[in-house]
Write a protein that holds these residues in place. Structure first.
Motif, PDB file in Angstrom:
ATOM      1  N   LEU A   5       0.879  -0.973   0.015  1.00 12.80           N
ATOM      2  CA  LEU A   5      -0.190   0.160  -0.060  1.00 12.80           C
ATOM      3  C   LEU A   5       1.013   1.146  -0.045  1.00 12.80           C
ATOM      4  N   VAL A   7       0.728   5.304   0.544  1.00 13.02           N
ATOM      5  CA  VAL A   7      -0.367   6.775   0.664  1.00 13.02           C
ATOM      6  C   VAL A   7       0.530   7.999   0.318  1.00 13.02           C
ATOM      7  N   TRP A  57      -3.197   1.931  -3.777  1.00 13.11           N
ATOM      8  CA  TRP A  57      -3.033   3.364  -3.486  1.00 13.11           C
ATOM      9  C   TRP A  57      -4.171   3.902  -2.654  1.00 13.11           C
ATOM     10  N   ALA A  58      -3.619   4.578  -1.452  1.00 13.20           N
ATOM     11  CA  ALA A  58      -4.423   5.238  -0.752  1.00 13.20           C
ATOM     12  C   ALA A  58      -4.153   6.961  -0.952  1.00 13.20           C
ATOM     13  N   ALA A  83      -8.993   2.048  -1.828  1.00  7.09           N
ATOM     14  CA  ALA A  83      -8.925   2.923  -0.696  1.00  7.09           C
ATOM     15  C   ALA A  83      -8.901   4.364  -1.166  1.00  7.09           C
ATOM     16  N   VAL A  84      -9.118   4.679  -2.259  1.00 11.09           N
ATOM     17  CA  VAL A  84      -9.060   5.989  -2.964  1.00 11.09           C
ATOM     18  C   VAL A  84     -10.301   6.784  -2.445  1.00 11.09           C
ATOM     19  N   TYR A 117      -5.086  13.129   2.039  1.00 12.90           N
ATOM     20  CA  TYR A 117      -5.719  11.915   2.617  1.00 12.90           C
ATOM     21  C   TYR A 117      -5.341  11.713   4.248  1.00 12.90           C
ATOM     22  N   ASP A 121      -9.223   8.443   7.184  1.00 13.13           N
ATOM     23  CA  ASP A 121      -9.313   7.557   6.196  1.00 13.13           C
ATOM     24  C   ASP A 121      -8.575   6.211   6.239  1.00 13.13           C
ATOM     25  N   PHE A 122      -7.355   6.674   6.601  1.00 14.90           N
ATOM     26  CA  PHE A 122      -6.287   5.369   6.747  1.00 14.90           C
ATOM     27  C   PHE A 122      -6.836   4.529   7.741  1.00 14.90           C
ATOM     28  N   LEU A 125      -9.134   1.440   6.996  1.00 11.11           N
ATOM     29  CA  LEU A 125      -8.727   0.376   5.952  1.00 11.11           C
ATOM     30  C   LEU A 125      -8.287  -0.886   6.862  1.00 11.11           C
TER      31      LEU A 125
END
Length: 280
Positions: A5, A7, A57-58, A83-84, A117, A121-122, A125
């Motif tokens: 992943l 970020v 991708w985040a 995760a976008v 971000y 948001d993180f 996940l």
């Protein structure tokens, strides 16, 4: 297959190739112009995908017209976009790049008007699905919380340190790997990679990309290593640092020893500079 992943951001890159970089107040004609997907985090993921890794991708991708180019490119490279965030407002960050045909160097003017971000948001996940998390060094208050959570979960992670940002050094003890740019080191008042690494003994692993001089690293045992860059005719240096970072992550996940890890990343970045775009 390791799952990685990243970020960070994606951008629209508008690349004007010129015969030589212009003087101030000059008016010149571009040899060519390209519109590309850019952004450090997504560049690194595209390379890692080509190296055989499953990547996600985040980041934030608005629903404006320019974002379709980014979306299509990431889908073509099999980047997981689950995760976008896709806000209805905002503009895709844009980098206006002048690429000199004489030297292969690039000068970038960046514009962004888009939320970053964030930790919430993180935090939402399912991070246990990932074997490695790579962070861009930006949005530091939120980034600190992301790094702390990643460390609590015991997931190996890397932090890219590219641009000077107040307070960045306070995060250096959190990631397993620091990927530091030559520009950042020079902002600290030194042009000596070896001298800088001598001061970084507290960090577990540190890698410094140093352009045509190759790269240096501080191994987990405290040894300073160097890998020279092969002689390369530079065609396009855009994204070379992102390719180097991908090479380090790839090598570490494959279990390469420290010197081989450094050489692998340098060779990938040099090969990228010899061609346009991010195709390996």
């Amino acid at each position: 297959m390791p799952r990685i992943l990243s970020v960070g951001i994606a951008t629209l890159d508008i690349v004007n190739r010129v015969s030589a970089y212009p003087e101030e107040d000059a008016e010149i004609r571009a040899l060519s112009q390209q519109r590309r997907r850019g952004g450090n985090a997504t560049n690194t993921l595209v390379i890692l995908s080509q190296l055989g890794h499953a990547v996600a991708w985040a980041g934030v991708l608005p629903r404006d017209a320019d974002s379709s180019l980014v979306l299509e490119d990431l889908q073509r490279h099999q980047v997981d976009l689950g995760a976008v965030l896709r806000p209805d407002s905002g503009k895709l960050p844009t980098s206006y790049i002048t690429l000199s045909a004489a030297t292969g160097s690039r000068t970038i003017v960046h514009y962004r008007d888009l939320p970053e971000y964030g930790f919430d948001d993180f935090d939402s996940l399912s991070l246990d699905a990932f074997d490695w998390i790579h962070f861009e060094g930006r949005n530091l208050t939120q980034l600190k919380m992301m790094l702390e959570k990643t460390r609590r979960l015991g997931i190996p992670c890397s932090l890219e340190v590219e641009k000077p940002r107040a307070g960045m050094e306070a995060l250096f003890a959190l990631p397993d790997v620091l990927l530091i740019s030559r520009a950042w080191v020079r902002e600290q008042g030194t042009d000596s990679p070896q001298g800088f690494l001598q001061q970084m003994k507290a960090a577990r692993q540190v890698f410094l990309a140093w352009g045509a001089d190759g790269a240096w690293s501080l191994s987990p045992g405290g040894e300073i290593l160097h890998a020279p860059a092969p002689e390369t005719e530079v065609v396009d240096s855009i994204g070379a640092g992102d390719v180097f970072n991908a090479g380090i992550i790839d090598a570490l996940l494959r279990g390469l020893p420290p010197q081989k890890t450094l050489e692998h990343a340098v060779n990938l970045a040099s090969a990228k500079c010899a061609r346009e775009g991010l195709w390996l």
